[in-house]
Write an enzyme that holds these catalytic residues in place. Sequence first.
Site, mmCIF file in Angstrom:
data_model
loop_
_atom_site.group_PDB
_atom_site.id
_atom_site.type_symbol
_atom_site.label_atom_id
_atom_site.label_comp_id
_atom_site.label_asym_id
_atom_site.label_seq_id
_atom_site.Cartn_x
_atom_site.Cartn_y
_atom_site.Cartn_z
ATOM 1 N N ARG A 144 39.347 44.584 41.285
ATOM 2 C CA ARG A 144 39.324 45.976 40.855
ATOM 3 C C ARG A 144 40.589 46.658 41.337
ATOM 4 O O ARG A 144 41.201 46.238 42.327
ATOM 5 C CB ARG A 144 38.106 46.692 41.439
ATOM 6 C CG ARG A 144 36.763 46.105 41.030
ATOM 7 C CD ARG A 144 35.632 46.824 41.758
ATOM 8 N NE ARG A 144 34.317 46.387 41.318
ATOM 9 C CZ ARG A 144 33.633 45.388 41.878
ATOM 10 N NH1 ARG A 144 34.161 44.715 42.884
ATOM 11 N NH2 ARG A 144 32.432 45.063 41.419
ATOM 12 N N LYS A 191 31.353 46.026 48.147
ATOM 13 C CA LYS A 191 30.139 46.774 48.435
ATOM 14 C C LYS A 191 28.930 45.854 48.412
ATOM 15 O O LYS A 191 28.750 45.060 47.506
ATOM 16 C CB LYS A 191 29.975 47.882 47.398
ATOM 17 C CG LYS A 191 28.875 48.888 47.720
ATOM 18 C CD LYS A 191 28.698 49.877 46.589
ATOM 19 C CE LYS A 191 29.932 50.692 46.340
ATOM 20 N NZ LYS A 191 29.695 51.722 45.284
ATOM 21 N N HIS A 199 41.503 48.475 34.211
ATOM 22 C CA HIS A 199 40.152 47.889 34.302
ATOM 23 C C HIS A 199 39.930 46.851 33.205
ATOM 24 O O HIS A 199 39.189 45.878 33.408
ATOM 25 C CB HIS A 199 39.089 48.978 34.215
ATOM 26 C CG HIS A 199 37.726 48.503 34.630
ATOM 27 N ND1 HIS A 199 37.437 48.076 35.916
ATOM 28 C CD2 HIS A 199 36.568 48.355 33.926
ATOM 29 C CE1 HIS A 199 36.168 47.698 35.983
ATOM 30 N NE2 HIS A 199 35.618 47.854 34.798
ATOM 31 N N ARG A 257 40.864 43.434 34.232
ATOM 32 C CA ARG A 257 39.747 42.758 34.922
ATOM 33 C C ARG A 257 38.787 42.144 33.906
ATOM 34 O O ARG A 257 38.343 41.007 34.064
ATOM 35 C CB ARG A 257 39.040 43.770 35.819
ATOM 36 C CG ARG A 257 37.774 43.276 36.499
ATOM 37 C CD ARG A 257 37.304 44.352 37.480
ATOM 38 N NE ARG A 257 35.877 44.296 37.761
ATOM 39 C CZ ARG A 257 35.321 43.560 38.721
ATOM 40 N NH1 ARG A 257 36.090 42.780 39.459
ATOM 41 N NH2 ARG A 257 34.020 43.604 38.935
ATOM 42 N N HIS A 317 29.921 41.300 41.226
ATOM 43 C CA HIS A 317 28.862 42.065 40.579
ATOM 44 C C HIS A 317 27.576 42.024 41.403
ATOM 45 O O HIS A 317 27.274 41.018 42.051
ATOM 46 C CB HIS A 317 28.562 41.506 39.187
ATOM 47 C CG HIS A 317 29.623 41.816 38.186
ATOM 48 N ND1 HIS A 317 29.766 41.117 37.007
ATOM 49 C CD2 HIS A 317 30.596 42.772 38.171
ATOM 50 C CE1 HIS A 317 30.791 41.616 36.313
ATOM 51 N NE2 HIS A 317 31.299 42.614 36.999
ATOM 52 N N TYR A 342 30.254 39.323 29.441
ATOM 53 C CA TYR A 342 31.235 38.282 29.132
ATOM 54 C C TYR A 342 30.612 37.128 28.356
ATOM 55 O O TYR A 342 31.316 36.400 27.658
ATOM 56 C CB TYR A 342 31.915 37.820 30.425
ATOM 57 C CG TYR A 342 32.442 39.014 31.182
ATOM 58 C CD1 TYR A 342 33.471 39.788 30.646
ATOM 59 C CD2 TYR A 342 31.852 39.428 32.367
ATOM 60 C CE1 TYR A 342 33.915 40.927 31.290
ATOM 61 C CE2 TYR A 342 32.299 40.561 33.023
ATOM 62 C CZ TYR A 342 33.325 41.307 32.477
ATOM 63 O OH TYR A 342 33.762 42.444 33.107
#
Length: 361
Positions: A205, A229, A308, A311, A333, A342
């Site tokens: 990212r 995260k 983005h 990515r 993810h 995808y």
Amino acid sequence: MNIQKISDRNRLDEKVLDMPWFVQQFIDYKLPDLSPSTLLEYIRDYETFFNWLRGELLSEADHNRKISLTELEMLRMENIVSYRLYLTTRREGANAKVTISRKLSSLRSLFHYLSQIAEDEEFYPLLKRNIMAKVEVKRIHKPKDTAAKLKGKILEDEELLEFIGYILEGYGVDIAKNKQALYSYALNKERDACIASLILNSGLRVSEVINLNMDDLDFNNKMIYIFRKGNNDETYKTPVYFREQAKDDLALYLSLRHVRYHAPKKEKALFLTVPNGQQEGKRMTKRAVQAMIIKYATRFGKPFLTVHKLRHSFATDYYLQNDIYKTKEQLGHASTETTEVYAHLTDKTMSEAIERRAEST
């Protein structure tokens, strides 16, 4: 807390001062659960709504700080319908459906807090009537729909390498007559190509890219250590692999980093810029990277390409060679539902590739 989070937290602390006291209280309530960047988006959404309220004379306040709870209680359903219409048609650019949904969800969260959680001194809800409870906000994110919107707006097959090559050479040919632009380009082209290459060969990212420090790079093992995260918005450091192409582009940039950007010893950032009028390099910002990619993409003939979408380009290419679980892990993810985009994209990519091969034989 990583650098981007610290920056977002500082901006949040500044912008919340322009909000009514009850919004400030709501933000304090949400801080343990949501990231500063998410809450910053909430504040922007409330700013849009409060500006609209005052513009429509639904509030007598001369500043957003002075908007009262009573004025929110007096709102009618027709007002919310008008606000939704405003978001859809306002002149400075209509919002996408997903953006409108998010803005209304932000309001629902605030109104729910004021009517169901927060209390006054006599233990009564701060908001006696919640108009937003009547508003249905539909979830729009569906992997198949997202894939359809991305089709034709990402890099595919040979374009991944072509775009990096264009940054290194082709762009310079296109702007050869613009001496000022050419000077800046010559200074930064290896850095810019390296950033694009790193995203296209790892799926990082943009926030992860700008937070990178020199000691996060394990060059020999083709790994970069980044903060990601986890549950409850906790961050953890984890290695992310990059492909051989990025290794070559990183080596080129690193050979020039110190000389080109005059980095002081205390500056640990991997990617640097020298601001106008200054002598020493400093960490690039998210906005600078985003603007840089758009600049090259427009000339490259991909005006819809953003940082983005680089990515997304990597993810689509990576998924063709790996399963959904490896792709999920590489991209960071939270669930495979996000990664399903995808699967839909590669279905179309593979079918088109077969058609191309058939036509060439």
